[in-house]
Scaffold this motif. Structure first.
Motif, mmCIF file in Angstrom:
data_model
loop_
_atom_site.group_PDB
_atom_site.id
_atom_site.type_symbol
_atom_site.label_atom_id
_atom_site.label_comp_id
_atom_site.label_asym_id
_atom_site.label_seq_id
_atom_site.Cartn_x
_atom_site.Cartn_y
_atom_site.Cartn_z
ATOM 1 N N GLY A 85 -19.828 46.169 -47.405
ATOM 2 C CA GLY A 85 -19.769 45.478 -46.126
ATOM 3 C C GLY A 85 -21.107 44.840 -45.804
ATOM 4 N N ALA A 86 -21.696 45.253 -44.687
ATOM 5 C CA ALA A 86 -22.982 44.699 -44.256
ATOM 6 C C ALA A 86 -24.151 45.575 -44.685
ATOM 7 C CB ALA A 86 -22.989 44.529 -42.743
ATOM 8 N N VAL A 87 -23.920 46.456 -45.665
ATOM 9 C CA VAL A 87 -24.966 47.352 -46.157
ATOM 10 C C VAL A 87 -25.210 47.071 -47.636
ATOM 11 C CG1 VAL A 87 -25.651 49.747 -46.543
ATOM 12 C CG2 VAL A 87 -24.337 49.148 -44.501
ATOM 13 N N LEU A 88 -26.492 46.891 -47.979
ATOM 14 C CA LEU A 88 -26.898 46.793 -49.380
ATOM 15 C C LEU A 88 -27.587 48.099 -49.739
ATOM 16 C CD1 LEU A 88 -28.450 43.211 -49.628
ATOM 17 C CD2 LEU A 88 -26.169 43.938 -50.279
ATOM 18 N N LYS A 89 -27.027 48.833 -50.680
ATOM 19 C CA LYS A 89 -27.607 50.108 -51.088
ATOM 20 C C LYS A 89 -28.417 49.896 -52.354
ATOM 21 C CE LYS A 89 -24.179 53.075 -49.003
ATOM 22 N NZ LYS A 89 -23.431 54.320 -49.135
ATOM 23 N N VAL A 90 -29.700 50.218 -52.263
ATOM 24 C CA VAL A 90 -30.622 50.077 -53.384
ATOM 25 C C VAL A 90 -30.872 51.469 -53.953
ATOM 26 C CG1 VAL A 90 -32.874 49.230 -54.119
ATOM 27 C CG2 VAL A 90 -31.722 48.154 -52.180
ATOM 28 N N GLY A 126 -30.440 40.953 -54.957
ATOM 29 C CA GLY A 126 -30.585 40.996 -53.512
ATOM 30 C C GLY A 126 -30.582 39.611 -52.896
ATOM 31 N N GLU A 127 -31.247 38.670 -53.545
ATOM 32 C CA GLU A 127 -31.278 37.297 -53.038
ATOM 33 C C GLU A 127 -29.882 36.694 -53.020
ATOM 34 O OE1 GLU A 127 -34.189 35.593 -55.649
ATOM 35 O OE2 GLU A 127 -35.859 36.179 -54.352
ATOM 36 N N GLU A 174 -23.049 36.884 -44.104
ATOM 37 C CA GLU A 174 -22.684 36.229 -42.849
ATOM 38 C C GLU A 174 -23.086 37.180 -41.738
ATOM 39 O OE1 GLU A 174 -18.589 35.115 -42.848
ATOM 40 O OE2 GLU A 174 -18.729 34.186 -44.823
ATOM 41 N N GLY A 175 -24.295 37.009 -41.236
ATOM 42 C CA GLY A 175 -24.793 37.904 -40.193
ATOM 43 C C GLY A 175 -25.846 38.848 -40.737
ATOM 44 N N ALA A 176 -26.050 39.932 -40.002
ATOM 45 C CA ALA A 176 -27.106 40.895 -40.323
ATOM 46 C C ALA A 176 -26.734 41.772 -41.514
ATOM 47 C CB ALA A 176 -27.379 41.771 -39.103
ATOM 48 N N LEU A 177 -27.752 42.210 -42.222
ATOM 49 C CA LEU A 177 -27.589 43.144 -43.338
ATOM 50 C C LEU A 177 -28.514 44.334 -43.144
ATOM 51 C CD1 LEU A 177 -27.573 40.869 -46.537
ATOM 52 C CD2 LEU A 177 -25.647 42.169 -45.618
ATOM 53 N N ASP A 178 -28.014 45.499 -43.491
ATOM 54 C CA ASP A 178 -28.821 46.714 -43.511
ATOM 55 C C ASP A 178 -29.133 47.018 -44.963
ATOM 56 O OD1 ASP A 178 -30.054 49.143 -42.745
ATOM 57 O OD2 ASP A 178 -28.184 50.223 -43.110
ATOM 58 N N ILE A 179 -30.406 47.151 -45.296
ATOM 59 C CA ILE A 179 -30.826 47.481 -46.653
ATOM 60 C C ILE A 179 -31.131 48.974 -46.689
ATOM 61 C CG2 ILE A 179 -32.376 46.926 -48.552
ATOM 62 C CD1 ILE A 179 -30.827 44.467 -47.489
ATOM 63 N N ASP A 180 -30.280 49.737 -47.354
ATOM 64 C CA ASP A 180 -30.418 51.188 -47.440
ATOM 65 C C ASP A 180 -31.265 51.531 -48.663
ATOM 66 O OD1 ASP A 180 -30.189 53.933 -47.681
ATOM 67 O OD2 ASP A 180 -27.996 53.945 -47.653
ATOM 68 N N LEU A 181 -32.461 52.041 -48.418
ATOM 69 C CA LEU A 181 -33.409 52.357 -49.488
ATOM 70 C C LEU A 181 -33.417 53.842 -49.845
ATOM 71 C CD1 LEU A 181 -36.362 50.205 -48.090
ATOM 72 C CD2 LEU A 181 -34.692 49.545 -49.848
ATOM 73 N N SER A 182 -32.499 54.618 -49.290
ATOM 74 C CA SER A 182 -32.525 56.068 -49.492
ATOM 75 C C SER A 182 -32.286 56.485 -50.939
ATOM 76 C CB SER A 182 -31.517 56.760 -48.573
ATOM 77 O OG SER A 182 -30.197 56.335 -48.859
ATOM 78 N N HIS A 236 -31.719 32.484 -41.415
ATOM 79 C CA HIS A 236 -31.348 33.033 -40.104
ATOM 80 C C HIS A 236 -30.453 34.260 -40.241
ATOM 81 C CE1 HIS A 236 -33.242 29.504 -38.457
ATOM 82 N NE2 HIS A 236 -32.474 28.753 -39.213
ATOM 83 N N CYS A 237 -30.789 35.098 -41.200
ATOM 84 C CA CYS A 237 -30.082 36.352 -41.458
ATOM 85 C C CYS A 237 -31.024 37.496 -41.076
ATOM 86 C CB CYS A 237 -29.702 36.447 -42.932
ATOM 87 S SG CYS A 237 -28.941 38.007 -43.432
ATOM 88 N N GLN A 238 -30.549 38.403 -40.265
ATOM 89 C CA GLN A 238 -31.361 39.542 -39.814
ATOM 90 C C GLN A 238 -31.242 40.684 -40.820
ATOM 91 O OE1 GLN A 238 -33.212 39.689 -36.923
ATOM 92 N NE2 GLN A 238 -33.928 41.703 -37.481
ATOM 93 N N LEU A 239 -32.364 41.147 -41.342
ATOM 94 C CA LEU A 239 -32.382 42.317 -42.226
ATOM 95 C C LEU A 239 -33.003 43.489 -41.499
ATOM 96 C CD1 LEU A 239 -33.667 41.053 -45.709
ATOM 97 C CD2 LEU A 239 -31.321 41.192 -44.879
#
Length: 105
Positions: free
Chosen positions: A12-17, A33-34, A41-49, A73-76
């Protein structure tokens, strides 16, 4: 901590690294990632855990992602960073440039 080859998984709106990122593996992960940021489309949460390493190349990658996101114009937001990675960002005076790393933001 997770170890092994670095991976990026979008949920979804989460990128898990996850995995171990070093100078030899960072470029491929950065490009993944790029691509995800360009498709967002919209904000993304980058999960670095799931990161197994705290290395300056990780900070460089995060800054590249942040610059690309801003240009689109994408919020990370970055979550789950280890204390070692946060300390490295602070030592490099970058904690205020990476959303989620600042002690006061």
């Amino acid at each position: 901590m997770t170890s092994g080859a670095p991976m990026l998984v979008r949920e979804g709106a989460v990128l898990k690294v996850s995995g171990d990122v070093d100078a030899g593996t960072v470029l491929g992960l950065r490009k993944q990632g790029e691509q995800a940021i360009r498709q967002a489309e919209g904000a993304l949460d980058i999960d670095l855990s799931g990161l197994g390493t705290a290395h300056t190349v990780v900070l460089s990658m995060l800054l590249c992602w942040q610059r690309l996101a801003q240009s689109r114009h994408c919020q990370l937001s970055f979550t789950g960073a280890s204390e070692r990675l946060r300390s490295l960002a602070a030592l490099s005076n970058l904690q205020d440039q990476i959303p989620g790393f600042s002690a006061h933001g």
